[in-house]
Design a protein around this motif. Structure first.
Motif, short mmCIF file in Angstrom:
data_model
loop_
_atom_site.label_atom_id
_atom_site.label_comp_id
_atom_site.label_asym_id
_atom_site.label_seq_id
_atom_site.Cartn_x
_atom_site.Cartn_y
_atom_site.Cartn_z
N SER A 1 -35.33 9.09 20.04
CA SER A 1 -34.42 8.34 20.83
C SER A 1 -33.07 8.21 20.41
O SER A 1 -32.65 8.45 19.30
CB SER A 1 -35.17 6.66 21.03
OG SER A 1 -34.83 6.17 19.65
N PHE A 2 -32.11 7.85 21.64
CA PHE A 2 -30.70 7.81 21.15
C PHE A 2 -30.22 6.92 22.15
O PHE A 2 -30.45 6.81 23.34
CB PHE A 2 -30.38 9.37 21.73
CG PHE A 2 -28.74 9.16 21.30
CD1 PHE A 2 -28.19 9.63 20.28
CD2 PHE A 2 -27.62 8.95 22.36
CE1 PHE A 2 -26.94 9.46 19.67
CE2 PHE A 2 -26.42 8.86 21.84
CZ PHE A 2 -25.98 9.19 20.77
N VAL A 3 -29.69 5.93 21.66
CA VAL A 3 -29.14 4.68 22.25
C VAL A 3 -27.61 4.61 22.28
O VAL A 3 -27.10 4.63 21.17
CB VAL A 3 -29.53 3.36 21.70
CG1 VAL A 3 -29.20 2.15 22.73
CG2 VAL A 3 -31.16 3.35 21.69
N HIS A 4 -26.91 4.65 23.49
CA HIS A 4 -25.61 4.71 23.60
C HIS A 4 -25.01 3.68 24.20
O HIS A 4 -25.42 3.08 25.37
CB HIS A 4 -25.17 5.75 24.47
CG HIS A 4 -23.63 6.16 24.45
ND1 HIS A 4 -22.72 6.51 23.56
CD2 HIS A 4 -22.82 5.89 25.47
CE1 HIS A 4 -21.49 6.34 23.78
NE2 HIS A 4 -21.41 6.14 25.13
N ILE A 5 -23.93 2.83 23.49
CA ILE A 5 -23.67 1.48 23.99
C ILE A 5 -22.03 1.95 24.75
O ILE A 5 -21.20 2.62 24.35
CB ILE A 5 -23.01 0.72 22.65
CG1 ILE A 5 -24.22 0.41 22.00
CG2 ILE A 5 -22.99 -0.80 23.46
CD1 ILE A 5 -25.70 0.18 22.62
N SER A 6 -22.07 1.60 25.89
CA SER A 6 -20.90 1.80 26.86
C SER A 6 -20.52 0.52 27.17
O SER A 6 -20.49 -0.33 26.40
CB SER A 6 -21.57 2.78 27.87
OG SER A 6 -20.42 3.06 28.91
N ALA A 7 -20.03 0.35 28.27
CA ALA A 7 -19.56 -1.08 28.91
C ALA A 7 -19.56 -0.96 30.45
O ALA A 7 -19.76 0.15 31.12
CB ALA A 7 -17.81 -0.84 28.44
N ILE A 8 -19.73 -2.34 30.77
CA ILE A 8 -19.91 -2.65 32.48
C ILE A 8 -18.35 -2.08 32.99
O ILE A 8 -17.44 -2.51 32.41
CB ILE A 8 -19.92 -3.96 32.64
CG1 ILE A 8 -21.57 -4.36 32.13
CG2 ILE A 8 -19.68 -4.46 34.14
CD1 ILE A 8 -21.82 -5.74 32.48
N GLY A 9 -18.52 -1.46 34.11
CA GLY A 9 -17.29 -1.36 34.91
C GLY A 9 -16.72 0.21 34.56
O GLY A 9 -15.68 0.36 34.81
N THR A 10 -17.59 0.84 33.71
CA THR A 10 -16.98 2.26 33.46
C THR A 10 -16.82 3.02 34.77
O THR A 10 -17.72 2.93 35.62
CB THR A 10 -17.76 3.12 32.73
OG1 THR A 10 -19.18 3.09 33.29
CG2 THR A 10 -18.01 2.19 31.03
N ASP A 11 -15.63 3.95 34.95
CA ASP A 11 -15.21 4.65 35.93
C ASP A 11 -14.64 5.84 35.53
O ASP A 11 -13.64 5.77 34.85
CB ASP A 11 -14.29 3.90 36.96
CG ASP A 11 -14.27 4.52 38.33
OD1 ASP A 11 -14.40 5.67 38.37
OD2 ASP A 11 -13.34 4.03 38.71
#
Length: 318
Positions: free
Chosen positions: A112-122
């Motif tokens: 598994s690979f878990v990547h933390i991004s952010a709400i509202g990415t564009d």
């Protein structure tokens, strides 16, 4: 291949940071072994007492140095990427670095690979942070198709630079509020840490999914500042700043000590709440924690009398 009786090994890039400590806490409670990857491994040594003997290690690794990435993920059952920056070479870290890390995890045989991004990415955003976070998601999925993407709203907790910063500024008689109508759905860092850990340990349930995580309360910036000030025992006059003034101040954001950068101002033009199109905390069996339920504990130090002030000493702001 790991022996069936051996606890899983999880490599956590950025595990020594604010969110990382809670991710590692949740992983330790689940019985996992943890390898924290940091440019300066000593930054993560404080985590060692959370685990038992032989369950923690820290290694030197940098997303801009591929050889260190390969060494950090070797033998890992899961890899978590918590690395994010607001200044510097965003493309190198958020896009190229994230993609290289996902590719290395795939080559190392991680499940598994878990990547933390952010709400509202564009990917088309004028904000460098939003744009590179979106492109980073694409790079991760290209290298590790069944990766889990987690997009949290603004994160709060005892060590944050969010509630603590606002509480400190609330000690002044007047508090200027930028983008007062923008909405947020703050998420408690311990809830987020548990979700990230669960995604890493159970790829069958969470792999190949995108989660948008927000807390139980949706607040405008004005309401959010007022609530934080009240929990800190402060009662400043909240002054909503017109957009033209916020934009003007943000144009000087490159100066030392500036209250707002141009990139931050651009991101404040959009609500920071889950879209409703992606699953959330419910899929993890987590009932998100309200800011009002936990934040007074660490914000008490801002009250008159500090932690020894009466528990019911909460001011109103607005």
């Amino acid at each position: 291949m790991r022996n069936p009786g051996t606890p899983p090994l999880i490599t956590v890039f950025g595990g020594g940071g604010f969110i990382g400590r809670y991710v590692c806490e949740a992983l330790f409670k689940a019985g996992a072994r943890i390898r924290v990857a940091e440019r300066n491994p000593r930054r993560a040594w404080f985590l060692q007492p959370l685990g038992s003997i032989g369950t923690f290690s820290a290694v030197a690794a940098d997303l801009e140095r591929p050889a260190t990435i390969a060494a950090a993920v070797e033998g890992a059952d899961a890899v978590i990427n918590l690395v994010g920056i607001f200044k510097g070479n965003l493309d190198a870290v958020h896009v190229e670095g994230a993609g290289k890390l996902a590719a290395a995890a795939k080559a190392a045989g991680a499940r598994s690979f878990v990547h933390i991004s952010a709400i509202g990415t564009d990917p088309e955003s004028e904000s460098g942070y939003s744009r590179t976070k979106a492109l980073g998601e694409q790079a991760v999925r290209a290298a590790f198709p069944k990766a889990t993407i987690i997009r949290p709203s603004v994160v709060f907790g005892p060590e944050d630079e969010f509630t603590n910063r606002f509480a400190g500024l609330a000690g002044y008689s007047i508090f200027p509020v930028f983008a007062p109508k923008s909405r947020f759905q703050p998420v408690f860092v311990r809830d987020l840490g548990q979700a990230i850990a669960a995604a890493a340990l159970d790829p069958r349930s969470h792999g190949d999914k995108i989660y948008e995580l927000g807390g139980p309360d949706v607040l405008t910036m004005h309401e959010l500042v007022g609530r934080i000030a009240g929990m800190a025992g402060q009662s400043p006059d909240l002054v909503d700043m017109p957009d033209f003034m916020g934009s003007l101040i943000a144009s000087f954001g490159f100066l030392p000590g500036a209250p707002l950068t141009r990139d931050q101002w651009i991101m404040l033009q959009k609500d920071n709440v889950p879209s409703g199109k992606q699953p959330g905390f419910k899929e993890f069996g987590i009932n998100p924690t309200s800011m009002s339920a936990v934040a007074p504990e660490w914000l008490s130090r801002f009250r008159k009398g500090g932690r020894f002030a009466p528990a019911n000493q909460v001011a109103s702001a607005g």
